[in-house]
Design an enzyme around this catalytic site. Structure first.
Site: not given
Ligand code: TA6
Length: 297
Positions: A167, A271
């Site tokens: 991510h 990601e």
């Molecule tokens: O990858 C995007 C996502 O799924 C968004 O929907 C948002 O939730 C982001 O990840 C944030 O994830 P985190 O767990 O780092 O707050």
């Protein structure tokens, strides 16, 4: 430090230290780049090629503590991506970014890069959240470029399926000026529009509002053009059929306590993932590797 057996075996420019929140981390300062990686979540928090600005973004409001996700760098998501499909009380993005990984090897590459490998095996705690046995291995190679590989091994007696993501939070000068190329014509799930499926047009992606998309059935590399920092970031991948693109924009940034209100314009997540239609099914004894390779071009 529970990786003390490394005390005298680390390559030049590499040390184990306590970072924010007292969390143990590997500090890499080699000729080609500097990097910081916490054993908590095998979380790469910083990567800065020599002579460049940091490539990974980190919130100044990030938490650093056991059981808490770090906001920035390259969180590792497994075995689900986003909220748990059945139990919203379970941690967002799965269970392995909240655990301390074992540091297995740290080696110097021929080009002055440094490669580290970490491991996390299933145990009672993981089985209480996800009832399958696995071994996850994360390998990171830090130099003028960055390579991250996540290998999941099914060590149980039955097949299982999972989602996963690297991510990656990328630092940009002004997200309103960036353009993202490489996903033209790709179908994506738009999480800001009731998870509707849409097709990306021919133009590079611009960010002008909250953006939360999961591009499906694509193994394409992506190029992030950042005119305000005068650089382009190339994100290539293997073993991944999804690419997520996320920027929280103004309201979402304000709503997250571990995200500075004004920080939304300085980051974009690109990601490398397998999720939704592209989740992975793994037979007993089988292994699957997903890799992201990031470079300034
Ligand atoms: O990858 C995007 C996502 O799924 C968004 O929907 C948002 O939730 C982001 O990840 C944030 O994830 P985190 O767990 O780092 O707050």
């Amino acid at each position: 430090m529970d990786a003390g057996h490394f005390a005298d075996a680390l390559p030049p420019g590499v040390r184990l230290e306590r970072g924010e929140g007292g969390l143990e981390r590997l500090a890499i300062d080699c000729p080609a780049a500097s990097a910081r990686m916490f054993l908590h979540g095998a979380h790469l928090a910083h990567w800065q090629p020599a002579g460049q600005r940091p490539v990974l973004w980190m919130s100044r409001r990030s938490m650093f503590g056991a059981g808490q996700p770090i906001r920035g760098g390259a969180p590792i998501c497994f075995p689900w991506f986003g909220p748990h499909p059945a139990d919203p009380k379970l941690p967002l993005h799965g269970i392995i970014r909240l655990r301390t990984w074992r540091l297995d090897t740290v080696n110097e590459g021929s080009d002055g890069s440094v490669r580290a490998e970490l491991c996390l095996r299933s145990d009672e705690r993981t089985r209480s959240l996800w009832a399958h046995d696995f071994e996850a291995r994360f390998a990171v190679e830090v130099g003028a470029g960055l390579t991250m590989s996540l290998t999941v091994h099914n060590t149980g007696g039955a097949a299982f399926d999972f989602e996963e993501a690297l991510h990656t939070y990328l630092a940009v000068g002004d997200v309103r000026q960036v353009r993202i190329g490489g996903l033209a014509g790709v179908t994506f799930i738009d999480k800001t529009d009731h998870f509707r499926r849409k097709t990306q047009g021919p133009e590079p992606i611009a960010i002008a509002a909250e953006t939360d998309r999961l591009y499906l059935d694509t193994d394409a590399a992506v190029v992030l053009d950042d005119p305000s920092l005068g650089r382009r970031i190339h994100v290539a991948k293997s073993g991944s059929r999804c690419t997520a693109v996320w920027n929280p924009w103004i309201a979402k940034a304000k709503a997250m306590p571990d995200f500075g209100d004004d920080e939304w314009s300085g980051m974009i997540c690109i990601e490398t993932a397998n999720a939704a239609d592209n989740r992975v099914t793994l037979a007993p004894g089988a292994a699957h590797t997903m890799q992201a390779t990031i470079a300034l071009i």
